[in-house]
Scaffold this motif. Structure first.
Motif, PDB file in Angstrom:
ATOM      1  N   HIS A  32       0.817  -1.219   0.000  1.00 44.69           N
ATOM      2  CA  HIS A  32       0.000   0.000   0.000  1.00 44.69           C
ATOM      3  C   HIS A  32       0.849   1.266   0.000  1.00 44.69           C
ATOM      4  CE1 HIS A  32      -3.856  -1.903   0.073  1.00 44.69           C
ATOM      5  NE2 HIS A  32      -3.591  -2.565   1.182  1.00 44.69           N
ATOM      6  N   MET A  33       2.072   1.159   0.500  1.00 45.71           N
ATOM      7  CA  MET A  33       2.984   2.312   0.497  1.00 45.71           C
ATOM      8  C   MET A  33       3.692   2.469  -0.844  1.00 45.71           C
ATOM      9  SD  MET A  33       4.611   2.281   4.313  1.00 45.71           S
ATOM     10  CE  MET A  33       5.537   3.782   4.007  1.00 45.71           C
ATOM     11  N   GLY A  34       3.394   1.581  -1.784  1.00 41.66           N
ATOM     12  CA  GLY A  34       3.976   1.695  -3.112  1.00 41.66           C
ATOM     13  C   GLY A  34       5.282   0.959  -3.307  1.00 41.66           C
ATOM     14  N   MET A  35       5.690   0.189  -2.309  1.00 43.45           N
ATOM     15  CA  MET A  35       6.926  -0.575  -2.417  1.00 43.45           C
ATOM     16  C   MET A  35       6.651  -1.843  -3.223  1.00 43.45           C
ATOM     17  SD  MET A  35      10.165  -0.502  -1.391  1.00 43.45           S
ATOM     18  CE  MET A  35      10.006   0.770  -0.173  1.00 43.45           C
ATOM     19  N   LYS A  36       7.513  -2.124  -4.186  1.00 39.75           N
ATOM     20  CA  LYS A  36       7.333  -3.312  -5.025  1.00 39.75           C
ATOM     21  C   LYS A  36       8.061  -4.509  -4.409  1.00 39.75           C
ATOM     22  CE  LYS A  36       8.010  -5.115  -9.632  1.00 39.75           C
ATOM     23  NZ  LYS A  36       8.669  -4.941 -10.924  1.00 39.75           N
ATOM     24  N   PRO A  37       7.302  -5.559  -4.051  1.00 40.40           N
ATOM     25  CA  PRO A  37       7.946  -6.747  -3.479  1.00 40.40           C
ATOM     26  C   PRO A  37       8.762  -7.484  -4.537  1.00 40.40           C
ATOM     27  CG  PRO A  37       5.588  -7.111  -3.755  1.00 40.40           C
ATOM     28  CD  PRO A  37       5.855  -5.697  -4.147  1.00 40.40           C
ATOM     29  N   ASN A  38       9.802  -8.170  -4.088  1.00 39.72           N
ATOM     30  CA  ASN A  38      10.611  -8.973  -5.014  1.00 39.72           C
ATOM     31  C   ASN A  38      10.422 -10.460  -4.708  1.00 39.72           C
ATOM     32  OD1 ASN A  38      12.261  -9.573  -2.783  1.00 39.72           O
ATOM     33  ND2 ASN A  38      13.822  -8.085  -3.344  1.00 39.72           N
ATOM     34  N   HIS A  39      11.189 -11.297  -5.379  1.00 39.52           N
ATOM     35  CA  HIS A  39      11.021 -12.742  -5.218  1.00 39.52           C
ATOM     36  C   HIS A  39      11.320 -13.203  -3.786  1.00 39.52           C
ATOM     37  CE1 HIS A  39      15.306 -12.370  -6.024  1.00 39.52           C
ATOM     38  NE2 HIS A  39      15.471 -13.594  -5.539  1.00 39.52           N
ATOM     39  N   ILE A  40      12.213 -12.518  -3.104  1.00 40.39           N
ATOM     40  CA  ILE A  40      12.539 -12.892  -1.723  1.00 40.39           C
ATOM     41  C   ILE A  40      11.416 -12.473  -0.785  1.00 40.39           C
ATOM     42  CG2 ILE A  40      14.207 -12.596   0.156  1.00 40.39           C
ATOM     43  CD1 ILE A  40      16.336 -12.178  -2.056  1.00 40.39           C
ATOM     44  N   THR A  41      10.804 -11.334  -1.051  1.00 46.00           N
ATOM     45  CA  THR A  41       9.657 -10.898  -0.255  1.00 46.00           C
ATOM     46  C   THR A  41       8.548 -11.940  -0.333  1.00 46.00           C
ATOM     47  OG1 THR A  41      10.173  -8.600  -0.826  1.00 46.00           O
ATOM     48  CG2 THR A  41       8.017  -9.032   0.156  1.00 46.00           C
ATOM     49  N   PHE A  42       8.271 -12.414  -1.542  1.00 50.96           N
ATOM     50  CA  PHE A  42       7.214 -13.404  -1.698  1.00 50.96           C
ATOM     51  C   PHE A  42       7.593 -14.734  -1.050  1.00 50.96           C
ATOM     52  CE2 PHE A  42       5.413 -10.498  -4.821  1.00 50.96           C
ATOM     53  CZ  PHE A  42       4.077 -10.569  -4.449  1.00 50.96           C
ATOM     54  N   LEU A  43       8.852 -15.052  -1.043  1.00 48.13           N
ATOM     55  CA  LEU A  43       9.290 -16.258  -0.338  1.00 48.13           C
ATOM     56  C   LEU A  43       8.992 -16.125   1.159  1.00 48.13           C
ATOM     57  CD1 LEU A  43      10.654 -19.004  -0.491  1.00 48.13           C
ATOM     58  CD2 LEU A  43      12.857 -17.841  -0.265  1.00 48.13           C
ATOM     59  N   ALA A  44       9.265 -14.964   1.730  1.00 54.10           N
ATOM     60  CA  ALA A  44       8.981 -14.724   3.149  1.00 54.10           C
ATOM     61  C   ALA A  44       7.481 -14.814   3.426  1.00 54.10           C
ATOM     62  CB  ALA A  44       9.511 -13.348   3.565  1.00 54.10           C
ATOM     63  N   CYS A  61      -1.293 -15.278  -2.692  1.00 54.32           N
ATOM     64  CA  CYS A  61       0.013 -14.608  -2.796  1.00 54.32           C
ATOM     65  C   CYS A  61       0.821 -15.144  -3.963  1.00 54.32           C
ATOM     66  CB  CYS A  61       0.785 -14.760  -1.492  1.00 54.32           C
ATOM     67  SG  CYS A  61       0.083 -13.806  -0.134  1.00 54.32           S
ATOM     68  N   PHE A  62       0.774 -16.468  -4.154  1.00 50.28           N
ATOM     69  CA  PHE A  62       1.493 -17.081  -5.268  1.00 50.28           C
ATOM     70  C   PHE A  62       0.965 -16.527  -6.591  1.00 50.28           C
ATOM     71  CE2 PHE A  62       2.551 -20.435  -8.288  1.00 50.28           C
ATOM     72  CZ  PHE A  62       3.859 -20.731  -7.939  1.00 50.28           C
ATOM     73  N   ASN A  63      -0.356 -16.420  -6.709  1.00 48.27           N
ATOM     74  CA  ASN A  63      -0.953 -15.893  -7.936  1.00 48.27           C
ATOM     75  C   ASN A  63      -0.630 -14.421  -8.150  1.00 48.27           C
ATOM     76  OD1 ASN A  63      -2.108 -18.296  -8.839  1.00 48.27           O
ATOM     77  ND2 ASN A  63      -3.916 -18.007  -7.566  1.00 48.27           N
ATOM     78  N   VAL A  64      -0.645 -13.631  -7.087  1.00 47.90           N
ATOM     79  CA  VAL A  64      -0.294 -12.213  -7.182  1.00 47.90           C
ATOM     80  C   VAL A  64       1.157 -12.068  -7.625  1.00 47.90           C
ATOM     81  CG1 VAL A  64       0.143 -10.142  -5.793  1.00 47.90           C
ATOM     82  CG2 VAL A  64      -2.025 -11.358  -5.579  1.00 47.90           C
ATOM     83  N   MET A  65       2.009 -12.896  -7.069  1.00 50.27           N
ATOM     84  CA  MET A  65       3.428 -12.852  -7.402  1.00 50.27           C
ATOM     85  C   MET A  65       3.637 -13.028  -8.908  1.00 50.27           C
ATOM     86  SD  MET A  65       6.470 -15.398  -6.113  1.00 50.27           S
ATOM     87  CE  MET A  65       5.931 -16.810  -7.055  1.00 50.27           C
TER      88      MET A  65
END
Length: 98
Positions: A32-44, A61-65
């Protein structure tokens, strides 16, 4: 300064300590703050879902990723999904093809 690394670190720490709700809430705040998650974020995030037994949230989350952020899942992401499915007694789903 808040970066994807600092957000991911906080998400990971919450997830590993069993604060799954906090981990997922931090992820939502990050996005929501506009930060783009990366592959490691999604792993967490997926690891937190696995620890919390949150199958539906993990699948979301997997689908959003993949669909929203265009991140190609790696072996670690698939491993988390197998873990989530296994914890919910749906391991056979891991063997199905789309």
């Amino acid at each position: 300064m808040r970066t994807v690394v600092s957000w991911t670190t906080m998400i990971t720490a919450c997830g590993l300590s069993g604060d799954v709700k906090d981990a997922l809430d931090l992820f939502l705040v990050m996005v929501h703050m506009g930060m783009k998650p990366n592959h490691i974020t999604f792993l967490a995030v997926l690891q937190a879902c696995a620890y919390g037994g949150l199958l539906k949230r993990g699948l979301e989350c997997f689908n959003v990723m993949t669909k929203k952020y265009g991140i190609t899942p790696g072996i670690d992401h698939y491993s988390c999904m197998v873990d989530i499915l296994g914890r919910k007694g749906q391991l056979s789903e891991a063997f199905k093809n789309d």
